[in-house]
Each structure stands twice: as C-alpha cells, then as structure tokens.
Design an enzyme around this catalytic site. Sequence first.
Site: not given
Ligand code: 13P
Length: 250
Positions: A10, A12, A96, A98, A168, A174, A214
């Site tokens: 992903n 982003k 997701h 976010e 997640e 992150g 992560s």
């Molecule tokens: P990170 O791997 O940067 O923690 O992000 C995870 C994520 O949101 C994948 O969709």
Amino acid sequence: MPRKPLIAANWKMYKTPAEAKAFADAFLPLVAGHTRDEIALFPSVTSLATVVEAVAGSNVAAGLQNMHFAEEGAYTGETSASMLKAVGATHTLIGHSERRQYFNETDHIVNKKLHTALKHGIIPVVCVGEHLHEREAGRTSDVICAQLRGAFEDITAEAAAPIVIAYEPVWAIGTGKTATPEMAVEAHKVIRDQVAEIYGIEIASALRILYGGSVKPDNASDLLCQEQIDGALVGGASLKPDSFAAIVKY
Ligand code: 13P
C-alpha cells in the site's frame, strides 16, 4: 486447501508515475519466478495505469487504494469500479483505517463499496483493526467483529468467497510498533471465528487474513510463518524495491 498468501504494497500518497515505473523496473526482477505468494501493488490513482502496464505478464497484480460504491455520477474526486477495471486493475483496498479516520468512511460505506467491488469481480481487501484505546480497554474483539458484521451486511456466502481481510491495528500503522505474532494470531482467530459464524466454516477456513502495521524485512518472517497469518499489507517498507522484495521472500 492451503491458503495462498498475499503480500501487498500500500503506497498510500507516495510515488509519481515515473517513480512507480522505476519501482516496478527494479522490483520485478527481484521477485521473478516467485510463486509461493501472490504479490500486489496498490499505487495512487494517477500511477495505476503505469503500474498495470509495468506488471503486465508478470506475477504481480495491481489494485487501487480506494474505490467509490456508485457506478458513476456526480462524485467529484472519486474513482468507480468500472474505471478501475478499464485500466486493468484487479484489486482494491476498502476501509483502510486512514480512510476511516480522515475521510469519514463508516462500516456502512465499507459495506456499500464491498457490494460494488464483488459485483464487478474486483478482489477486495477489507481492512479492520482497533485503536490503541480500544485495545487497552479490552475491546479489540468487539471492535473487529462489529467492523466485520458491518462490512458483510447482505453479502451472501457465495459472493463473499473472494474477499480478503487485512487486520491492521491502528496503533501499529506507521509507528514502528508491530503487533507481536501472538497478538496478530489472536486477532486473526477472532476474525476467522466471526466469519465462520456468518458464513460457515468452509468460507472461514479458505479466507485469507493479512496482517498490516509496521511490517519490515526483519519482522516479516516471525509474523508470516504463523499458520493464521496469510500475508501482509505493507506501507512504509513497500516503498523501496529491495525492502518489499525481502518481505515477499521472507
Ligand atoms: P506501515 O507498514 O507503514 O505501518 O503501514 C501499514 C498500512 O497501513 C498498510 O495498509
């Protein structure tokens, strides 16, 4: 039947089309011939066509990070399922954290998007996960199960078969704080049990449940070697070809 893991990137809101192309050019040779896992890249909408073209004929799929539920219409800034498919993409992320956090995506919207994705034969990766305060209050299972029940409303067992779930935990995204394999396995069991309750044991045992939050080359194998963990959804560590390839080849 063993579940074939899916390792997904992903990206982003990172990478221009040129950067996405450079990634694909470097990444594809690193994973050429890798058949143990499915691999998918989720670029931003402006890089999707570039990525689809770059991975054509390879063992890597391409999908979108978000999709609207409507067939078409006056929805400024959104992308429809037909648009996604016309470009040649096969997957989409839905719900997701976010999107839930910054774009007010609710379980009801997730459900509508899931209906649309399945109708169009797009493989949906539905994201669920708890916030830190919910985990600390002992509510992880309740939160995840409510998200699943909301997502699956009025979706039949036959229609549900292609769905992939990504667990997640929001506090792990992150932050560099990964769920321990034990925590992830426990949550994945909760998800599989909830899906078994809704759709029966057959669908639940075939369901792929990815872990995200992560995931890095140095913790991937601890997580992905767990029988309950059927792949990973990777953010930050998927932005560099060698790092993402190392995760794919855990
Ligand atoms: P990170 O791997 O940067 O923690 O992000 C995870 C994520 O949101 C994948 O969709």
